[in-house]
Design a protein around this motif. Structure first.
Motif, PDB file in Angstrom:
ATOM      1  N   LEU B 257     110.304  31.424 -57.664  1.00  0.00           N
ATOM      2  CA  LEU B 257     109.168  31.998 -56.930  1.00  0.00           C
ATOM      3  C   LEU B 257     108.674  33.240 -57.648  1.00  0.00           C
ATOM      4  O   LEU B 257     109.454  34.149 -57.916  1.00  0.00           O
ATOM      5  CB  LEU B 257     109.612  32.417 -55.527  1.00  0.00           C
ATOM      6  CG  LEU B 257     109.593  31.411 -54.402  1.00  0.00           C
ATOM      7  CD1 LEU B 257     109.991  32.109 -53.113  1.00  0.00           C
ATOM      8  CD2 LEU B 257     108.217  30.798 -54.247  1.00  0.00           C
ATOM      9  N   PRO B 258     107.381  33.306 -57.956  1.00  0.00           N
ATOM     10  CA  PRO B 258     106.894  34.526 -58.604  1.00  0.00           C
ATOM     11  C   PRO B 258     106.825  35.690 -57.612  1.00  0.00           C
ATOM     12  O   PRO B 258     106.102  35.594 -56.627  1.00  0.00           O
ATOM     13  CB  PRO B 258     105.494  34.128 -59.086  1.00  0.00           C
ATOM     14  CG  PRO B 258     105.090  32.954 -58.260  1.00  0.00           C
ATOM     15  CD  PRO B 258     106.332  32.288 -57.762  1.00  0.00           C
ATOM     16  N   PRO B 259     107.560  36.783 -57.842  1.00  0.00           N
ATOM     17  CA  PRO B 259     107.457  37.913 -56.919  1.00  0.00           C
ATOM     18  C   PRO B 259     106.067  38.524 -57.005  1.00  0.00           C
ATOM     19  O   PRO B 259     105.525  38.663 -58.098  1.00  0.00           O
ATOM     20  CB  PRO B 259     108.500  38.910 -57.435  1.00  0.00           C
ATOM     21  CG  PRO B 259     109.294  38.205 -58.471  1.00  0.00           C
ATOM     22  CD  PRO B 259     108.479  37.052 -58.958  1.00  0.00           C
ATOM     23  N   ALA B 260     105.506  38.862 -55.834  1.00  0.00           N
ATOM     24  CA  ALA B 260     104.155  39.431 -55.809  1.00  0.00           C
ATOM     25  C   ALA B 260     104.219  40.917 -56.152  1.00  0.00           C
ATOM     26  O   ALA B 260     103.701  41.756 -55.436  1.00  0.00           O
ATOM     27  CB  ALA B 260     103.515  39.209 -54.445  1.00  0.00           C
ATOM     28  N   ASP B 261     104.874  41.225 -57.251  1.00  0.00           N
ATOM     29  CA  ASP B 261     105.039  42.606 -57.672  1.00  0.00           C
ATOM     30  C   ASP B 261     105.148  42.613 -59.194  1.00  0.00           C
ATOM     31  O   ASP B 261     106.123  42.123 -59.756  1.00  0.00           O
ATOM     32  CB  ASP B 261     106.314  43.183 -57.037  1.00  0.00           C
ATOM     33  CG  ASP B 261     106.569  44.618 -57.484  1.00  0.00           C
ATOM     34  OD1 ASP B 261     105.864  45.108 -58.395  1.00  0.00           O
ATOM     35  OD2 ASP B 261     107.476  45.253 -56.913  1.00  0.00           O
ATOM     36  N   PRO B 262     104.119  43.137 -59.867  1.00  0.00           N
ATOM     37  CA  PRO B 262     104.108  43.056 -61.336  1.00  0.00           C
ATOM     38  C   PRO B 262     105.169  43.917 -62.007  1.00  0.00           C
ATOM     39  O   PRO B 262     105.375  43.784 -63.211  1.00  0.00           O
ATOM     40  CB  PRO B 262     102.691  43.526 -61.704  1.00  0.00           C
ATOM     41  CG  PRO B 262     102.175  44.241 -60.516  1.00  0.00           C
ATOM     42  CD  PRO B 262     102.912  43.753 -59.319  1.00  0.00           C
ATOM     43  N   THR B 263     105.846  44.786 -61.254  1.00  0.00           N
ATOM     44  CA  THR B 263     106.835  45.639 -61.911  1.00  0.00           C
ATOM     45  C   THR B 263     108.204  44.975 -62.006  1.00  0.00           C
ATOM     46  O   THR B 263     109.105  45.484 -62.653  1.00  0.00           O
ATOM     47  CB  THR B 263     106.995  46.986 -61.158  1.00  0.00           C
ATOM     48  OG1 THR B 263     107.469  46.701 -59.833  1.00  0.00           O
ATOM     49  CG2 THR B 263     105.676  47.724 -61.080  1.00  0.00           C
ATOM     50  N   ILE B 264     108.379  43.841 -61.310  1.00  0.00           N
ATOM     51  CA  ILE B 264     109.651  43.127 -61.397  1.00  0.00           C
ATOM     52  C   ILE B 264     109.371  41.667 -61.724  1.00  0.00           C
ATOM     53  O   ILE B 264     108.233  41.223 -61.647  1.00  0.00           O
ATOM     54  CB  ILE B 264     110.443  43.189 -60.061  1.00  0.00           C
ATOM     55  CG1 ILE B 264     109.574  42.642 -58.924  1.00  0.00           C
ATOM     56  CG2 ILE B 264     110.904  44.597 -59.779  1.00  0.00           C
ATOM     57  CD1 ILE B 264     110.343  42.337 -57.663  1.00  0.00           C
ATOM     58  N   GLY B 265     110.418  40.935 -62.077  1.00  0.00           N
ATOM     59  CA  GLY B 265     110.233  39.496 -62.160  1.00  0.00           C
ATOM     60  C   GLY B 265     110.344  38.913 -63.547  1.00  0.00           C
ATOM     61  O   GLY B 265     111.275  39.192 -64.280  1.00  0.00           O
ATOM     62  N   TRP B 266     109.360  38.088 -63.898  1.00  0.00           N
ATOM     63  CA  TRP B 266     109.513  37.175 -65.026  1.00  0.00           C
ATOM     64  C   TRP B 266     109.487  37.846 -66.394  1.00  0.00           C
ATOM     65  O   TRP B 266     110.067  37.354 -67.328  1.00  0.00           O
ATOM     66  CB  TRP B 266     108.424  36.101 -64.980  1.00  0.00           C
ATOM     67  CG  TRP B 266     108.520  35.212 -63.796  1.00  0.00           C
ATOM     68  CD1 TRP B 266     109.483  35.245 -62.828  1.00  0.00           C
ATOM     69  CD2 TRP B 266     107.630  34.154 -63.454  1.00  0.00           C
ATOM     70  NE1 TRP B 266     109.236  34.276 -61.897  1.00  0.00           N
ATOM     71  CE2 TRP B 266     108.100  33.586 -62.254  1.00  0.00           C
ATOM     72  CE3 TRP B 266     106.480  33.635 -64.031  1.00  0.00           C
ATOM     73  CZ2 TRP B 266     107.461  32.513 -61.644  1.00  0.00           C
ATOM     74  CZ3 TRP B 266     105.845  32.581 -63.415  1.00  0.00           C
ATOM     75  CH2 TRP B 266     106.330  32.020 -62.235  1.00  0.00           C
ATOM     76  N   ARG B 267     108.735  38.904 -66.541  1.00  0.00           N
ATOM     77  CA  ARG B 267     108.569  39.566 -67.850  1.00  0.00           C
ATOM     78  C   ARG B 267     108.242  38.548 -68.940  1.00  0.00           C
ATOM     79  O   ARG B 267     109.019  38.335 -69.870  1.00  0.00           O
ATOM     80  CB  ARG B 267     109.829  40.347 -68.223  1.00  0.00           C
ATOM     81  CG  ARG B 267     110.252  41.319 -67.138  1.00  0.00           C
ATOM     82  CD  ARG B 267     111.032  42.496 -67.667  1.00  0.00           C
ATOM     83  NE  ARG B 267     111.332  43.436 -66.598  1.00  0.00           N
ATOM     84  CZ  ARG B 267     110.486  44.343 -66.150  1.00  0.00           C
ATOM     85  NH1 ARG B 267     109.302  44.465 -66.692  1.00  0.00           N
ATOM     86  NH2 ARG B 267     110.814  45.150 -65.162  1.00  0.00           N
ATOM     87  N   LEU B 268     107.098  37.915 -68.778  1.00  0.00           N
ATOM     88  CA  LEU B 268     106.711  36.848 -69.705  1.00  0.00           C
ATOM     89  C   LEU B 268     106.456  37.367 -71.108  1.00  0.00           C
ATOM     90  O   LEU B 268     106.533  36.640 -72.067  1.00  0.00           O
ATOM     91  CB  LEU B 268     105.463  36.122 -69.186  1.00  0.00           C
ATOM     92  CG  LEU B 268     105.697  35.241 -67.965  1.00  0.00           C
ATOM     93  CD1 LEU B 268     104.396  34.560 -67.552  1.00  0.00           C
ATOM     94  CD2 LEU B 268     106.758  34.192 -68.225  1.00  0.00           C
ATOM     95  N   ASP B 271     105.452  43.718 -72.413  1.00  0.00           N
ATOM     96  CA  ASP B 271     104.101  44.188 -72.122  1.00  0.00           C
ATOM     97  C   ASP B 271     103.829  45.599 -72.645  1.00  0.00           C
ATOM     98  O   ASP B 271     102.716  46.076 -72.559  1.00  0.00           O
ATOM     99  CB  ASP B 271     103.767  44.068 -70.635  1.00  0.00           C
ATOM    100  CG  ASP B 271     104.785  44.740 -69.750  1.00  0.00           C
ATOM    101  OD1 ASP B 271     104.761  44.506 -68.546  1.00  0.00           O
ATOM    102  OD2 ASP B 271     105.605  45.509 -70.277  1.00  0.00           O
TER     103      ASP B 271
END
Lengths: 322, 282
Positions: B257-268, B271
């Motif tokens: 599930l993609p967390p609705a928070d750009p500061t955490i998560g997948w780090r595609l 950046d």
């Protein structure tokens, strides 16, 4: 900010002829896409995000019509370009990853034949080895070239579409809800592949979608569309941490999380009819912060933080100092 | 125990020309608790998990190859006239593909006003229409733009909302909803889920909420079952299933599930290499 944009959209307006008069699906949209950047366009059904994506590809068909504006791709205005020129530019300079990979592939051709067709149409070299390499780069076995689309799962088809989009090394990829038909586990895999391919290619992406969670993970900047207008644009972290437009704020707050259960923050009301837009801000009828001016005067774009713009009379008041 | 599935198998194929025998459900047990308060049970799974087949069993649209489906302790297959009518009134459905659920030659009005009259909720056509209008408004539809239209004149999301409006209006004891908000935009999704949640908390309606979305399941459900390959791989109360999932598949779903928070998560990507990342939150 410094690098020259690969794609500039200036004052783009698209109307649909309807029995009740022209519906303005895209209304004066402007943005610039930088090299290597992933820009997300979010909005609800009817907000004009998919129409914008199709306009960038010049794939709109009647009753839709580009009424005004320019789409500059490396010095060429796509709006003014004749069809033969567009055919040369599509796939080669600007490529589409379509919404439903299910219907985007030709059902009577093997996947390999669809690559071969495209190479032939553009006079580009592309034998079986090249096709195998493209399939490998999106995580598929080269043997997929011999299969027909119906023999593939949804995720595999979407990977084939990504491989097709990158085949000629475009500068810009337009991805229209590229994973909306996929299960979450496959969605993450396909999105990871798309981003890896985009980075390897050095291409920029315009990604259209309605899933703010996915956008939070996938893009650098977000543009929020409402009733055909780009109401806010800015870096993804700022958009989530300190949205300036009340609509953006409500959109972010409406997302379900794993915090308190039984808490709902829907946005009351409905978007306006595109045939009969209110004279002022299109969001004013649903906006908790609307004042008299909002229903009369259409807000112009103004700066919002670093590298951002917002169209709202009430944008700065009361917002976090961000 | 109003609604219960016991040891249900659903198998397809296996005949002379029908190819290998395949099972859509493999021994599924499910109990929707009864009682005063109502209960929301979320059935979570991806495509092919069997969740829609399970819905069809609960609605009596499909009989299990083996096992039973029980309504108030009685096998659905053996319900007679009056009991069957009561079941039809008390258990309502919202389907995933609302286009398939509407009769295309009737206007939307009919699917709302006809049951209102037939189930005795309205005494005359005017009352039925008033009920229909109120129900449409609760799901964010304008009655003036909905009534009088044919199903093909509405969008997928509008048809889904019309189905929810119908279910809300009929006040069933149990609502079985298969992806009721999958075609609805996020801002409106919250509003519709809230109206379903209120029906459970204010009116004691029970809900079987079938979805691929763990986040909304957690938001409204009392308990969650996770399905995969025709089997229930995890079942428990919503809080425990999300906070302390036991099955690896549940953990995979949560991780995807993609967390609705750009500061955490997948780090595609890294950046920091991108110009806009330097601005942080400006």
């Amino acid at each position: 900010m410094s690098a020259a944009p690969v794609l500039s959209v200036e004052g783009l307006s698209v109307t649909f002829a309807t029995p009740r008069g022209p519906a303005r699906a895209v209304d004066g949209v402007s943005f610039a896409l930088r090299p290597g950047e992933r820009l997300g366009l979010v909005g609800e059904s009817g907000s004009g995000k998919t129409t914008t994506a199709l306009a960038l590809m010049r794939l709109l068909k009647p009753p839709a019509r580009i009424e005004s504006g320019r789409i500059l791709l490396g010095g060429t205005d796509l709006v003014a370009a004749p069809e033969p020129a567009l055919r040369r530019l599509r796939a080669a300079r600007i490529a589409l990853v379509p919404q439903g990979a299910m219907n985007a592939l030709n059902p009577v051709l093997t996947c390999g034949a669809q690559f071969a067709d495209m190479f032939a149409a553009h006079g580009a070299p592309g034998g079986p080895a090249r096709i195998a390499g493209l399939l490998r780069s999106v995580g598929l076995e080269p043997g997929v070239a011999d299969l027909y689309p119906h023999q593939l799962s949804g995720g595999m088809k979407q990977r084939v579409c990504i491989a097709l989009a990158m085949a000629l090394g475009p500068a810009v990829i337009v991805a229209d809800e590229p994973t909306s038909a996929l299960d979450v586990v496959v969605q993450k895999q396909v999105m990871t592949t798309l981003v890896r391919v985009q980075r390897e290619l050095g291409a920029a992406i315009v990604m259209v979608g309605h899933d703010m969670g996915l956008m939070a993970q996938a893009v650098h900047r977000i543009g929020v569309m409402y009733a055909g207008r780009l109401v806010e644009i800015g870096p993804v972290r700022r958009i989530f941490a300190a949205p300036r437009h009340p609509y953006t704020r409500m959109l972010v707050e409406s997302l379900p999380g794993f915090g308190a259960r039984g808490v709902f923050r829907g946005i009351a009301g409905l978007p306006p009819s595109l045939v009969d837009l209110p004279p002022g801000c299109a969001f004013a009828p649903r906006c908790p912060r609307a004042e008299a001016r909002c229903t009369r005067e259409r807000p112009e774009a103004r700066a919002a933080g670093a590298d951002g713009e917002v169209r709202c009379h009430r944008a700065e008041e009361g917002d976090d100092a961000a | 125990m109003p609604l219960e599935v016991a040891g249900a198998w659903v198998e397809f194929g296996g005949g002379l020309f029908a190819g290998p025998r395949k099972a859509a459900l493999r021994g599924v047990d499910l109990r929707l608790p009864g009682g005063e308060g109502g209960h929301i049970l979320a059935v979570v799974g991806e495509s092919g998990s069997g969740k829609t087949t399970l819905t069809r069993l609960l609605l009596g649209l499909l009989a299990p190859t083996r096992g039973r489906v029980l309504w108030q302790g009685r096998d659905l297959a053996t319900l007679d006239g009056a009991a069957r009518t009561a079941y039809r009134r008390d258990v309502q459905a919202v389907f995933q593909d609302p286009f398939g659920a509407f009769n295309p030659v009737y206007r939307i009005d009919r699917m709302l006003t006809l049951p209102a009259l037939r189930f005795g909720l309205a005494r005359d056509a005017a009352e039925a229409r008033a009920l229909a209008e109120a129900a449409l408004e609760t799901v964010g539809l304008r009655p003036s733009e909905t009534l009088g239209r044919f199903p093909h004149q509405l969008s997928g999301g509008q048809r889904q909302r019309a189905m929810v409006a119908r279910a809300v209006m009929l006040r069933p004891r149990v609502l079985v909803a298969d992806e009721p908000v999958s075609m609805v935009d996020a801002s409106l999704r919250a509003t519709i889920l809230e109206s379903l949640w209120r029906l459970r908390h204010d009116k004691g309606m029970s809900l079987v909420y079938v979805t691929h979305d763990l986040a909304t399941a957690y938001q409204i459900a009392d308990s969650i079952v996770v399905m995969r390959g025709g089997e229930i791989v995890e079942a428990g109360d919503a809080e425990t299933t999300i906070r302390a999932p036991r099955h690896p598949y549940t953990r995979d779903l949560l991780a995807a599930l993609p967390p609705a928070d750009p500061t955490i998560g997948w780090r595609l990507d890294d950046d920091t290499a991108h110009p806009s990342a330097k601005e942080e939150t400006a």
